[in-house]
Scaffold this active site. Structure first.
Site, PDB file in Angstrom:
ATOM      1  N   ASP A 175     -22.036 -44.161 100.776  1.00 61.08           N
ATOM      2  CA  ASP A 175     -22.540 -44.154  99.574  1.00 61.08           C
ATOM      3  C   ASP A 175     -22.361 -45.637  98.624  1.00 61.08           C
ATOM      4  OD1 ASP A 175     -19.809 -44.446  97.429  1.00 61.08           O
ATOM      5  OD2 ASP A 175     -19.399 -43.358  99.369  1.00 61.08           O
ATOM      6  N   GLY A 317     -15.582 -46.675 100.647  1.00 62.84           N
ATOM      7  CA  GLY A 317     -17.001 -46.142 100.596  1.00 62.84           C
ATOM      8  C   GLY A 317     -17.888 -46.688 101.521  1.00 62.84           C
ATOM      9  N   GLU A 318     -19.103 -46.619 101.417  1.00 64.86           N
ATOM     10  CA  GLU A 318     -20.078 -47.054 102.169  1.00 64.86           C
ATOM     11  C   GLU A 318     -20.413 -46.497 103.534  1.00 64.86           C
ATOM     12  OE1 GLU A 318     -19.527 -51.271 102.883  1.00 64.86           O
ATOM     13  OE2 GLU A 318     -19.319 -52.067 100.692  1.00 64.86           O
ATOM     14  N   GLY A 319     -19.439 -45.732 103.730  1.00 68.59           N
ATOM     15  CA  GLY A 319     -19.527 -45.161 105.047  1.00 68.59           C
ATOM     16  C   GLY A 319     -18.636 -45.828 106.060  1.00 68.59           C
TER      17      GLY A 319
END
EC number: 2.4.2.21
Length: 353
Positions: A175, A317-319
């Site tokens: 995300d 985040g970001e994966g």
């Protein structure tokens, strides 16, 4: 039937026969039974998910969904909303942490604009599913309409289907969105019933005053909208985010196609609650990668009965955590598939007295 209802209808139980065959093979590999701990159980789970007793995961991808949040205007984040668009461009240029870690594990990065509050330049690696220029400020009005909530989830299902059609065999969720820990805390509080202060952390780094403001804004929104904890679309529409809905759709889409989906941190955790509320059968298809520093993450694990694979104190985040989790999934499956059994290796097994 619409895409959402069709997808939910396709989510069945895990393949018990494949899982049992995987467990039987684990039990005769050249090691004491259980000596590889969670890696053994993970391989059995993935066998059940895929229906393959010796699954091979060779084409991983992470879907990073980006969107802005109207509630960010209430001073709930340490960063301005402009950072969302700037970071999307960073993803596309290969310069973010997710790009580095995805390269490390050999995963493709799929970037999706779900509702960034800027007109992003066209890019061959950017998927445009923009629902609007960010959500509305849910402290004064619903974040989105119920129709938009369903469309966001269905966009995520479509993204998962497209990736799987292209050969992806394991997905991770990521995300980007300034203000999205505020929306995620609201979603988690709404669905779990936990007090807002218990599931709300500092996000990207707000100070004490910012944290107090963030909690108050969420409490105000929940009191105003009273989202139905048993209705994932209602929660998403009232206090969620476009990318949260999209990630929920990715999870549902992956489960319907029997593809393991590795869940990242707190925002992905909130999305998993939305997915589970819409389709409880999704739960065994979810693999929790890591425990985020965000304090509300534990409430997600408790509600969904998930145990994360690791805790590295991450909160980006970001994966980023999810792609590391995918690497563990691949390792678990390689152990199951490539390791010799006692019979194959000519090694004496355990002697029973």
């Amino acid at each position: 039937m619409g895409l959402l209802s069709e997808t939910i209808a396709r989510i069945g139980p895990l393949d018990d026969a494949a899982a049992a065959a995987a467990q039987a093979r684990q039990d005769v590999l050249t090691k004491p039974q259980g000596a590889l701990g969670r890696l053994e159980a993970l391989s059995v789970q993935i066998a059940g998910i895929t229906g393959n007793q010796r699954p091979r995961l060779t084409n991983p991808a992470v879907i990073v969904m980006a969107a802005d949040h109207g509630v960010a205007r209430r001073g709930v984040s340490a960063y301005p909303s402009e950072v969302t668009a700037q970071m999307v461009l960073n993803f596309l240029n290969g310069g973010a942490a997710i790009n580095v870690l995805a390269r490390h594990v050999g995963a493709r990065v799929i970037v999706v604009d779900m509702g960034v509050a800027a007109n992003l330049p066209s890019h061959p690696e950017l998927i445009n599913r923009k629902m609007g220029m960010g959500t509305a400020d849910f402290s004064v009005e619903p974040a989105m309409s119920r129709t938009q909530a369903q469309q966001a989830v269905e966009a995520g299902i479509a993204c998962a289907n497209d990736a799987i059609d292209a050969g992806v065999d394991i997905l991770a969720t990521g995300d980007m969105g300034i203000g999205n820990t505020t929306a995620s805390s609201a979603v988690v509080a709404a669905i779990t019933g936990r007090p807002v202060a218990d599931v709300t952390g500092r996000g990207a780094g707000v100070d004490d005053a910012g944290l107090a403001r963030k909690i108050a804004v969420i409490e105000q929104a929940l009191a105003l909208h009273r989202p139905d904890p048993n209705d994932g679309l209602d929660v998403l529409a009232k206090v969620g985010g476009f990318e949260i809905g999209g990630l929920a759709g990715v999870m549902l889409g992956a489960a319907a196609r029997r593809v393991p989906v590795v869940i990242d941190g707190f925002i992905s955790g909130a999305a998993s609650l939305i997915a589970w509320t819409l389709a409880p059968a999704v739960q065994p298809y979810l693999i929790a990668a890591h425990r985020s520093v965000e304090r509300g993450h534990e409430a997600v694990f408790t509600r969904l009965d998930l145990v994360p694979l690791f805790d590295l104190g991450m909160r980006l985040g970001e994966g980023t955590g999810a792609v590391l989790g995918m690497s563990l999934c691949q390792a678990a499956c390689k152990i199951l598939d490539e390791m010799a059994t006692f019979g194959e290796a000519g090694v004496s097994g355990k002697v029973e007295n």
